[in-house]
Design an enzyme around this catalytic site. Structure first.
Site, mmCIF file in Angstrom:
data_model
loop_
_atom_site.group_PDB
_atom_site.id
_atom_site.type_symbol
_atom_site.label_atom_id
_atom_site.label_comp_id
_atom_site.label_asym_id
_atom_site.label_seq_id
_atom_site.Cartn_x
_atom_site.Cartn_y
_atom_site.Cartn_z
ATOM 1 N N HIS A 109 1.212 3.883 2.228
ATOM 2 C CA HIS A 109 1.603 4.665 3.407
ATOM 3 C C HIS A 109 3.104 4.892 3.424
ATOM 4 C CE1 HIS A 109 -2.371 3.617 5.607
ATOM 5 N NE2 HIS A 109 -2.460 4.722 4.897
ATOM 6 N N ASP B 232 5.461 4.900 5.548
ATOM 7 C CA ASP B 232 6.428 3.994 6.189
ATOM 8 C C ASP B 232 6.762 2.801 5.291
ATOM 9 O OD1 ASP B 232 3.704 3.342 6.785
ATOM 10 O OD2 ASP B 232 4.316 1.967 8.376
ATOM 11 N N HIS C 277 -7.469 -1.881 4.443
ATOM 12 C CA HIS C 277 -6.625 -1.068 5.328
ATOM 13 C C HIS C 277 -7.097 0.367 5.129
ATOM 14 C CE1 HIS C 277 -3.223 0.073 7.682
ATOM 15 N NE2 HIS C 277 -2.521 0.592 6.698
ATOM 16 N N HIS D 17 0.849 -1.192 0.000
ATOM 17 C CA HIS D 17 0.000 0.000 0.000
ATOM 18 C C HIS D 17 0.883 1.239 0.000
ATOM 19 C CE1 HIS D 17 0.864 -0.569 4.232
ATOM 20 N NE2 HIS D 17 0.262 0.552 4.563
HETATM 21 ZN ZN LIG Z 1 2.522 0.262 8.022
HETATM 22 ZN ZN LIG Z 2 -0.472 1.366 6.500
#
Ligand SMILES: [Zn+2]
Ligand SMILES: [Zn+2]
Length: 330
Positions: free
Chosen positions: A69, A71, A146, A67
């Site tokens: 995000h 991080d 998510h 995904h």
């Molecule tokens: Zn994460």
């Molecule tokens: Zn995430």
């Protein structure tokens, strides 16, 4: 060529959630299968972890994103910058959901400005289904819930095949060499003495291949039951424990209990947890999951596992000595 060595290896480069800790870097892992190397996610700090793992950058041109995000993707900027100044790599194929790829495109704009990148960067939008395959192996993507749209998990699966029975081949006088590969491909051969050897003469009954399922961040598990079904190993996040089940729900993450219940219900052989919040000691995650799924392991940075159908989960030590860490789950 070894005909009977079906397996995957996975090397965890970063196993923390959201922010790094002293011991854990941001999410990234490498899945190895024959000549393939897939980098799954690329958190900040991935480059140095690649070097520390001994894998280096070579042939690292396929990147799968669970995904978008930060991080999980920030490390791509540094990696692309290094690759653009290093002649061993001339392309990067980055697979992800559309939203994740839009963010990656923004990152690349920061790295290269208005200049054309000196390496070919392909952004390939994932859809559920087959991502790539060859005669022996298939990679599939499946949707994961998510925060935000376009999150994916991955099934790395060897195709079912019939094992090559070397002793039988020996007894029939099949020479070691290309004839054996031909038989494995399903073609008959004629020996120098005129005898015809058919594939079924030297191949055993068909056996399903090893299945490895990789899930990054996830908010629920009911929609993962089908893709995880019967996996030899399930790698999945375990950001929280049940003590903070409400926080897990609020931020669309899983608890150790939820991940372990999924592994149990999907009948997987081995469970490896990653994406651990730095609020927890590894032992807390491990104990909660082990009460439901004995033999579970919590991955640490640079842990290197070998996953083979019907075999115990094996951790490869840095000196390449294998050590068994978990029996097959009953
Ligand atoms: Zn994460
Ligand atoms: Zn995430």
């Amino acid at each position: 060529m070894c005909y009977n060595a079906p397996m995957f290896e996975v090397v965890f480069l970063g196993t923390s959630a959201s922010a790094p800790s002293i011991r854990r870097g941001l999410p990234a892992a490498i899945v190895l299968h024959r000549e393939y190397r897939f980098l799954v996610d690329c958190g900040e700090g991935t480059q140095r972890q690649l070097l520390r793992s001994g894998l280096g950058f070579r042939r690292l041109d396929k990147i799968l994103l669970t995904h978008g995000h930060l991080d999980h993707i920030l490390g791509l900027a540094g990696l692309a910058s290094t690759f653009s100044r290093w002649e061993m790599i001339d392309k990067m194929e980055i697979y992800g959901g559309k939203w994740a790829l839009d963010r990656v495109e923004d990152l690349m704009r920061v790295v290269f400005g208005r200049h054309r990148p000196p390496i070919k960067i392909s952004l390939i939008a994932l859809e559920p289904g087959v991502v790539m395959e060859d005669d022996l192996f298939q990679l599939r993507a499946f949707p994961v819930t998510h925060r935000g749209p376009g999150n994916f998990g991955f099934v790395f699966q060897e195709k079912a095949r019939s094992p090559f029975l070397a002793e039988k081949a020996e007894a029939l006088g099949v020479p070691a060499g290309p004839e054996r590969a031909q038989l494995v491909r399903g073609q008959s051969i004629v020996l120098s003495d005129g005898r015809t050897i058919r594939p079924q003469d030297v191949l055993g009954p068909e056996r399903p291949g090893t299945k490895l399922v990789f899930v990054g961040d996830a908010a629920r598990t009911d929609d993962l039951l089908e893709p995880a079904q019967g996996a030899d190993a399930l790698i999945i996040e375990s950001t929280y424990t049940s003590l903070e089940a409400d926080v897990a729900r609020e931020f669309n993450h899983l608890t150790a209990r939820q991940s372990a219940e999924l592994a149990r219900d999907a009948g997987v052989e081995h469970l490896i947890l990653h994406h651990i919040s730095r609020r927890y000691a590894e032992q807390e995650i491990l104990e909660e999951a082990a009460a439901i799924f004995p033999g579970v392991v919590v991955a640490r940075d640079l842990d290197h596992y070998e996953i083979r159908r019907g075999a115990p989960l094996t951790r490869i030590e840095r000196d390449r000595r294998p050590s068994q860490v978990s029996q097959n789950h009953e």
